[in-house]
Design an enzyme around this catalytic site. Structure first.
Site, PDB file in Angstrom:
ATOM      1  N   ASN A 107       0.887  -0.954   0.011  1.00 49.54           N
ATOM      2  CA  ASN A 107       0.147  -0.104   0.007  1.00 49.54           C
ATOM      3  C   ASN A 107       0.996   1.345  -0.063  1.00 49.54           C
ATOM      4  OD1 ASN A 107      -2.345   1.730   0.396  1.00 49.54           O
ATOM      5  ND2 ASN A 107      -1.786   1.900   2.712  1.00 49.54           N
ATOM      6  N   HIS A 109       1.038   5.152   1.211  1.00 52.47           N
ATOM      7  CA  HIS A 109       0.283   5.957   2.218  1.00 52.47           C
ATOM      8  C   HIS A 109       0.911   7.193   2.262  1.00 52.47           C
ATOM      9  CE1 HIS A 109      -2.129   6.744   5.809  1.00 52.47           C
ATOM     10  NE2 HIS A 109      -0.973   7.301   6.366  1.00 52.47           N
TER      11      HIS A 109
HETATM   12  C1  GAR Z   1      -2.805   9.018  -2.581  1.00 49.43           C
HETATM   13  O1  GAR Z   1      -2.460  10.226  -1.906  1.00 49.43           O
HETATM   14  C2  GAR Z   1      -2.669   7.737  -1.542  1.00 49.43           C
HETATM   15  O2  GAR Z   1      -1.368   8.095  -0.887  1.00 49.43           O
HETATM   16  C3  GAR Z   1      -3.746   8.067  -0.645  1.00 49.43           C
HETATM   17  O3  GAR Z   1      -4.697   8.195  -1.685  1.00 49.43           O
HETATM   18  C4  GAR Z   1      -4.424   8.968  -2.625  1.00 49.43           C
HETATM   19  C5  GAR Z   1      -4.811   8.241  -3.857  1.00 49.43           C
HETATM   20  O4  GAR Z   1      -4.606   9.163  -5.049  1.00 49.43           O
HETATM   21  N1  GAR Z   1      -4.027   6.771   0.059  1.00 49.43           N
HETATM   22  C6  GAR Z   1      -4.327   6.755   1.405  1.00 49.43           C
HETATM   23  O5  GAR Z   1      -4.605   7.799   2.027  1.00 49.43           O
HETATM   24  C7  GAR Z   1      -4.580   5.428   1.887  1.00 49.43           C
HETATM   25  N2  GAR Z   1      -4.542   5.395   3.338  1.00 49.43           N
HETATM   26  P1  GAR Z   1      -4.963   8.515  -6.607  1.00 49.43           P
HETATM   27  O6  GAR Z   1      -6.034   7.831  -6.555  1.00 49.43           O
HETATM   28  O7  GAR Z   1      -4.601   9.701  -7.545  1.00 49.43           O
HETATM   29  O8  GAR Z   1      -3.486   7.686  -6.674  1.00 49.43           O
END
Ligand code: GAR
Length: 199
Positions: A107, A109
């Site tokens: 994952n 994060h």
């Molecule tokens: C990203 O910033 C990722 O790190 C975060 O969601 C966003 C997805 O962006 N994930 C979390 O917060 C998981 N806990 P994306 O759909 O443009 O890749």
């Protein structure tokens, strides 16, 4: 080939960064399927633009998490997967899904774990007032955002930063960190196969 699946719930910019990296470097990595739990999530459209097979398995069509995950598993087990990448997948994973792919789910994060687990990690860091935050790629385990850390990169929070500029800076870092980690894991696995073949 190193076969992967990507799971995401939204925009899909990390997926795009990964797919572009693989394509540009012509890596022996194949994204077999992109799965989203959200109907109409942009990540599904982005997958089609890359000619990658995509599937929507909305969690709200199931009465419990187990049944939803079983449906995802049914799709994932069609492929001989080496790795599952959670790229903005906003669901906790457990049960049979986790045990079937133990140590094969990673994952990304948006904080320097173990600080600022859970939702809105960028906002948590900004509001806490830390001077350095960043992004982490880690193994997925039962406990939220707590599996072994594979790699991290930091981002400085400047006095001039707003939550928006910080979020943007972290996302830029994510876009290079995640592809690098996937490339490294693929290299390690493919090298192991070569070594085994030599013995
Ligand atoms: C990203 O910033 C990722 O790190 C975060 O969601 C966003 C997805 O962006 N994930 C979390 O917060 C998981 N806990 P994306 O759909 O443009 O890749």
């Amino acid at each position: 080939m190193f076969n992967i699946a990507v799971l995401g719930s939204g925009r899909g910019s990390n997926f795009v960064a990964l797919a572009e990296y693989i394509k540009t470097k012509d890596l022996p990595i194949s994204i077999k399927v992109v799965i989203s739990n959200i109907d109409g999530a942009p990540i599904l459209r982005r997958a089609s633009e890359f000619g990658i097979n995509s599937r929507c398995i909305p969690h709200n069509k199931f009465t419990n998490r187990d049944d939803h995950e079983k449906e995802i598993l049914k799709e994932l087990t069609k492929y001989d997967l080496d790795l599952i990448v959670l790229a903005g997948y906003m669901r906790i994973i457990g049960g049979e899904f986790l045990s079937t792919f133990r140590n094969k789910i990673i994952n990304i994060h948006p904080s320097l774990l173990p600080a600022f687990k859970g939702l809105n990690a960028q906002k948590q860091a900004f509001e806490y007032g830390v001077k350095v935050t960043g992004a982490t790629v880690h193994l997925v385990t039962e406990e939220l955002d707590s599996g072994s850390i594979i790699d991290q990169e930091c981002v400085h929070i400047l006095g001039t930063d707003s939550l928006e500029t910080l979020t943007h800076k972290i996302l830029q870092v994510e876009h290079t960190l995640l592809p690098r980690v996937v490339e490294r894991l693929a290299e390690e696995k493919l090298q192991n196969e070569v070594n085994k073949g030599e013995n």
